[in-house]
Design a protein around this motif. Structure first.
Motif, PDB file in Angstrom:
ATOM      1  N   ALA A 160      44.830  21.932  29.004  1.00  0.00           N
ATOM      2  CA  ALA A 160      43.729  21.885  28.048  1.00  0.00           C
ATOM      3  C   ALA A 160      42.403  22.145  28.750  1.00  0.00           C
ATOM      4  O   ALA A 160      42.128  21.563  29.803  1.00  0.00           O
ATOM      5  N   LEU A 161      41.594  23.025  28.183  1.00  0.00           N
ATOM      6  CA  LEU A 161      40.259  23.231  28.733  1.00  0.00           C
ATOM      7  C   LEU A 161      39.406  21.988  28.497  1.00  0.00           C
ATOM      8  O   LEU A 161      39.416  21.427  27.385  1.00  0.00           O
ATOM      9  N   PRO A 162      38.642  21.550  29.492  1.00  0.00           N
ATOM     10  CA  PRO A 162      37.796  20.374  29.307  1.00  0.00           C
ATOM     11  C   PRO A 162      36.537  20.666  28.505  1.00  0.00           C
ATOM     12  O   PRO A 162      35.834  19.736  28.101  1.00  0.00           O
ATOM     13  N   GLU A 163      36.216  21.937  28.311  1.00  0.00           N
ATOM     14  CA  GLU A 163      35.057  22.345  27.512  1.00  0.00           C
ATOM     15  C   GLU A 163      35.466  23.503  26.608  1.00  0.00           C
ATOM     16  O   GLU A 163      36.432  24.219  26.897  1.00  0.00           O
ATOM     17  N   THR A 164      34.741  23.703  25.522  1.00  0.00           N
ATOM     18  CA  THR A 164      34.996  24.865  24.678  1.00  0.00           C
ATOM     19  C   THR A 164      34.581  26.128  25.424  1.00  0.00           C
ATOM     20  O   THR A 164      33.774  26.078  26.362  1.00  0.00           O
ATOM     21  N   THR A 165      35.088  27.262  24.994  1.00  0.00           N
ATOM     22  CA  THR A 165      34.689  28.509  25.639  1.00  0.00           C
ATOM     23  C   THR A 165      33.209  28.805  25.387  1.00  0.00           C
ATOM     24  O   THR A 165      32.555  29.415  26.237  1.00  0.00           O
ATOM     25  N   ASP A 166      32.683  28.372  24.241  1.00  0.00           N
ATOM     26  CA  ASP A 166      31.241  28.541  24.006  1.00  0.00           C
ATOM     27  C   ASP A 166      30.435  27.766  25.038  1.00  0.00           C
ATOM     28  O   ASP A 166      29.440  28.269  25.582  1.00  0.00           O
ATOM     29  N   ILE A 197      31.539  26.810  27.990  1.00  0.00           N
ATOM     30  CA  ILE A 197      31.767  27.428  29.306  1.00  0.00           C
ATOM     31  C   ILE A 197      30.808  28.592  29.505  1.00  0.00           C
ATOM     32  O   ILE A 197      30.220  28.752  30.581  1.00  0.00           O
ATOM     33  N   GLN A 198      30.606  29.400  28.476  1.00  0.00           N
ATOM     34  CA  GLN A 198      29.670  30.514  28.607  1.00  0.00           C
ATOM     35  C   GLN A 198      28.239  30.021  28.807  1.00  0.00           C
ATOM     36  O   GLN A 198      27.477  30.610  29.587  1.00  0.00           O
ATOM     37  N   GLU A 199      27.878  28.942  28.138  1.00  0.00           N
ATOM     38  CA  GLU A 199      26.545  28.361  28.358  1.00  0.00           C
ATOM     39  C   GLU A 199      26.376  27.948  29.815  1.00  0.00           C
ATOM     40  O   GLU A 199      25.317  28.164  30.418  1.00  0.00           O
ATOM     41  N   ILE A 200      27.409  27.334  30.386  1.00  0.00           N
ATOM     42  CA  ILE A 200      27.352  26.913  31.791  1.00  0.00           C
ATOM     43  C   ILE A 200      27.243  28.129  32.704  1.00  0.00           C
ATOM     44  O   ILE A 200      26.459  28.133  33.668  1.00  0.00           O
ATOM     45  N   GLN A 201      28.036  29.159  32.426  1.00  0.00           N
ATOM     46  CA  GLN A 201      27.951  30.388  33.218  1.00  0.00           C
ATOM     47  C   GLN A 201      26.525  30.936  33.220  1.00  0.00           C
ATOM     48  O   GLN A 201      25.981  31.296  34.263  1.00  0.00           O
ATOM     49  N   LYS A 202      25.929  31.007  32.037  1.00  0.00           N
ATOM     50  CA  LYS A 202      24.570  31.547  31.929  1.00  0.00           C
ATOM     51  C   LYS A 202      23.568  30.671  32.665  1.00  0.00           C
ATOM     52  O   LYS A 202      22.644  31.177  33.316  1.00  0.00           O
ATOM     53  N   GLU A 203      23.755  29.355  32.572  1.00  0.00           N
ATOM     54  CA  GLU A 203      22.830  28.465  33.274  1.00  0.00           C
ATOM     55  C   GLU A 203      22.964  28.622  34.787  1.00  0.00           C
ATOM     56  O   GLU A 203      21.957  28.597  35.516  1.00  0.00           O
ATOM     57  N   LEU A 204      24.198  28.800  35.275  1.00  0.00           N
ATOM     58  CA  LEU A 204      24.398  29.038  36.709  1.00  0.00           C
ATOM     59  C   LEU A 204      23.715  30.328  37.147  1.00  0.00           C
ATOM     60  O   LEU A 204      23.092  30.367  38.214  1.00  0.00           O
ATOM     61  N   VAL A 205      23.841  31.371  36.346  1.00  0.00           N
ATOM     62  CA  VAL A 205      23.179  32.640  36.659  1.00  0.00           C
ATOM     63  C   VAL A 205      21.673  32.416  36.771  1.00  0.00           C
ATOM     64  O   VAL A 205      21.024  32.883  37.713  1.00  0.00           O
ATOM     65  N   ALA A 206      21.120  31.671  35.808  1.00  0.00           N
ATOM     66  CA  ALA A 206      19.678  31.419  35.814  1.00  0.00           C
ATOM     67  C   ALA A 206      19.257  30.550  36.991  1.00  0.00           C
ATOM     68  O   ALA A 206      18.270  30.851  37.675  1.00  0.00           O
ATOM     69  N   ARG A 207      20.006  29.476  37.247  1.00  0.00           N
ATOM     70  CA  ARG A 207      19.634  28.557  38.338  1.00  0.00           C
ATOM     71  C   ARG A 207      19.704  29.241  39.705  1.00  0.00           C
ATOM     72  O   ARG A 207      18.961  28.876  40.625  1.00  0.00           O
ATOM     73  N   ASN A 208      20.604  30.210  39.835  1.00  0.00           N
ATOM     74  CA  ASN A 208      20.754  30.915  41.112  1.00  0.00           C
ATOM     75  C   ASN A 208      19.966  32.217  41.167  1.00  0.00           C
ATOM     76  O   ASN A 208      20.065  32.958  42.155  1.00  0.00           O
ATOM     77  N   ASN A 209      19.190  32.474  40.108  1.00  0.00           N
ATOM     78  CA  ASN A 209      18.411  33.724  40.047  1.00  0.00           C
ATOM     79  C   ASN A 209      19.290  34.930  40.365  1.00  0.00           C
ATOM     80  O   ASN A 209      18.884  35.852  41.078  1.00  0.00           O
ATOM     81  N   LEU A 210      20.504  34.906  39.829  1.00  0.00           N
ATOM     82  CA  LEU A 210      21.463  35.965  40.123  1.00  0.00           C
ATOM     83  C   LEU A 210      21.156  37.201  39.285  1.00  0.00           C
ATOM     84  O   LEU A 210      21.105  37.132  38.059  1.00  0.00           O
TER      85      LEU A 210
END
Length: 286
Positions: free
Chosen positions: A63-69, A71-84
């Motif tokens: 079971a995924l611990p988070e929804t895919t929506d 998960i995508q929010e987290i991905q985007k936040e990581l991109v932003a926090r790392n200035n990727l």
């Protein structure tokens, strides 16, 4: 700036990102992963990656611990926090850390582990995009459920290491005389009759997200595509050969086991498909 990772609900410096030694991903490779490319600060073809993530975890009753929506929010936040700007987001979900080392699934009370981190890579301007890569062939010694994107990658590690030692950019795995796929990519050829050939999806290969997009983009342009196995001999007799993956997009193969494919340079169809895919990636990025 310190690189930021995500572990089970927290964003923290990569150096502090840790999981338990009892995590089943560490002990049993009991987990699934995905890698999404990032161009211009946006995720590429991410819906396809998240759909494959859902399918893979479903195949192992995880079971995924988070929804895919989310998960995508987290991905985007990581991109932003790392200035990727250009690179990749890696994510992995495991069955979590139990109290001991029991092969059977934990009975209750164990929450899946979810981790993510980013890495920098200029996929568009990679030198190999202009020169192409050499590949070697190795026996495909993997298990029979290659359609599941499992973190159990030892066979691929050995294949990629053999390629590295041979000065090659990828290893094509061979089963019953036919190419299955690359160590971390899907395999294509363009026949002398201008037919694009790539192995059909089954439990024998991973259903590549970039492969899926390239096949669809080719068919939209009325290019002939056959989904079937091909041999190394057929690849060496082809007009062109290439690989696809989230980390290379479309990558020309110019030699196989030291033997040149066509004129030993990226072909026009490969170059065009790469351009088409990059246009698609930018137009659909999120």
């Amino acid at each position: 700036m310190d690189q930021i990772a995500y572990v089970n609900g927290s964003f923290l410096p990569l150096a502090d990102a840790k999981v338990s030694i009892l995590d089943r991903g560490f002990l049993f490779a009991d987990g699934i992963y995905e890698v999404a490319a990032v161009l211009d600060g946006k995720l590429i073809d991410n819906a396809s990656h998240l759909a494959r993530l859902e399918r893979s975890v479903g195949e192992i009753a995880l079971a995924l611990p988070e929804t895919t929506d989310r998960i995508q929010e987290i991905q985007k936040e990581l991109v932003a926090r790392n200035n990727l700007v250009n690179g990749m987001v890696y994510l992995e979900v495991t069955r979590g850390a139990d109290s001991g080392r029991d092969f059977a699934f934990p009975k209750s009370g164990v929450k899946p582990t979810l981790i993510m981190f980013t890495s920098v890579k200029d996929i568009i301007n990679a030198p190999s995009a202009k020169t192409g890569i050499a590949v070697i062939t190795v026996p495909d010694i993997r298990w029979e459920r290659r359609d599941i994107k499992s973190v159990a990658l030892l066979a691929q590690v050995l294949a990629k290491q053999a390629a590295a030692e041979a000065g090659a950019g990828e290893a094509w795995m061979i089963e019953e005389g036919m190419v299955t796929e690359g160590g971390s990519s899907s395999a294509f050829i363009l026949t002398q009759d201008d037919v694009l050939v790539t192995r059909q999806n089954s439990s024998a290969i991973l259903p590549g997200c970039t492969r899926k997009a390239v096949v669809a983009l080719a068919e939209e342009r009325q290019l002939r595509v056959e989904e079937r196995p091909f041999s190394v001999q057929e690849a060496l007799a082809a007009k062109e050969a290439f690989t696809t993956s989230a980390t290379v997009f479309v990558q020309a193969v110019v030699s196989i086991d030291g033997k040149t494919v066509a004129n030993g340079k990226p072909g026009p169809m490969t170059n065009r498909l790469r351009e088409i895919y990059v246009d698609f990636a930018r137009a659909t990025a999120v």
